[in-house]
Design a protein around this motif. Structure first.
Motif, PDB file in Angstrom:
ATOM      1  N   SER A  44       5.144  10.166   3.376  1.00 17.57           N
ATOM      2  CA  SER A  44       3.884  10.015   2.968  1.00 17.57           C
ATOM      3  C   SER A  44       3.470  11.019   1.750  1.00 17.57           C
TER       4      SER A  44
ATOM      5  N   VAL B  82       5.461  10.002  -1.227  1.00 14.05           N
ATOM      6  CA  VAL B  82       4.771   9.009  -2.095  1.00 14.05           C
ATOM      7  C   VAL B  82       3.620   9.499  -2.747  1.00 14.05           C
ATOM      8  N   GLU B  83       2.860  10.357  -2.122  1.00 11.43           N
ATOM      9  CA  GLU B  83       1.871  11.107  -2.653  1.00 11.43           C
ATOM     10  C   GLU B  83       2.234  12.000  -3.796  1.00 11.43           C
TER      11      GLU B  83
ATOM     12  N   LEU C 117       4.845   2.106   1.549  1.00 12.00           N
ATOM     13  CA  LEU C 117       5.817   2.662   0.637  1.00 12.00           C
ATOM     14  C   LEU C 117       6.410   3.964   1.513  1.00 12.00           C
ATOM     15  N   ALA C 118       5.454   4.402   2.145  1.00  9.10           N
ATOM     16  CA  ALA C 118       5.903   5.817   2.991  1.00  9.10           C
ATOM     17  C   ALA C 118       6.604   5.080   4.383  1.00  9.10           C
TER      18      ALA C 118
ATOM     19  N   CYS D 181      -0.080   9.905 -12.218  1.00 12.62           N
ATOM     20  CA  CYS D 181      -1.444  10.072 -12.545  1.00 12.62           C
ATOM     21  C   CYS D 181      -1.786  11.059 -13.635  1.00 12.62           C
TER      22      CYS D 181
ATOM     23  N   THR E 165       1.021  -1.116   0.066  1.00 11.04           N
ATOM     24  CA  THR E 165       0.047  -0.177   0.069  1.00 11.04           C
ATOM     25  C   THR E 165       0.988   1.169  -0.137  1.00 11.04           C
ATOM     26  N   ARG E 166       0.220   2.334  -0.056  1.00  7.90           N
ATOM     27  CA  ARG E 166       0.943   3.623  -0.008  1.00  7.90           C
ATOM     28  C   ARG E 166       1.640   3.939   1.384  1.00  7.90           C
TER      29      ARG E 166
ATOM     30  N   LEU F 268       3.308   9.572  -6.925  1.00  4.57           N
ATOM     31  CA  LEU F 268       1.908   8.899  -7.444  1.00  4.57           C
ATOM     32  C   LEU F 268       1.090   9.952  -8.245  1.00  4.57           C
TER      33      LEU F 268
END
Length: 99
Positions: free
Chosen positions: A28, A31-32, A12-13, A39, A8-9, A35
Motif C-alpha cells: 500500500s 502504491v501511494e 494495485l496494492a 501527482c 482501485t489503489r 502515485l
C-alpha cells in the motif's frame, strides 16, 4: 483483483502483495509513493510518461467564448490547464485484442 469495474489503489496494492510478496502495508505504501510522485510531477508542470502504458500530458487552453446550450447566451471561458491521457500504441493494441 476485479475482472470488471474499477481498478482501485487497494487492488494495485493487493496485486503487489500477491505477485511480489511484499507485506500488505508495504504494498500500500509503495502504491501511494508512486502515485504521489506522479501527482507531484504533474503539479510542477511536468508530463508523466510510462513506457508501454501511456502519457499524462498537461495542456494550457486559452480563453474562448462558449455558449450556454439552454439559453444560447455567450459566456467567456477562462484560460485553464487541463490534464489529458494518451494511451501508448502497445496499450491500445492490448485493449483491442482483449475485446
Amino acid at each position: 483483483m476485479q475482472e470488471a469495474g474499477t481498478l482501485t489503489r487497494a487492488d494495485l496494492a493487493e496485486a503487489l502483495h500477491h505477485e511480489i510478496g511484499l507485506s500488505r502495508a508495504d504494498s500500500s505504501q509503495f502504491v501511494e509513493q508512486i502515485l504521489g510522485h506522479m501527482c507531484e510531477a504533474l503539479a510542477n508542470g511536468e508530463n508523466v510518461k510510462i513506457s508501454g502504458f501511456g502519457s499524462f500530458v498537461l495542456r494550457d487552453k486559452g480563453e474562448r467564448v462558449g455558449r450556454n446550450p439552454k439559453t444560447g447566451v455567450e459566456v467567456p471561458i477562462a484560460p485553464r490547464r487541463v490534464l489529458t491521457f494518451r494511451a501508448s500504441q502497445m496499450m491500445r493494441d492490448r485493449i483491442v485484442a482483449a475485446s
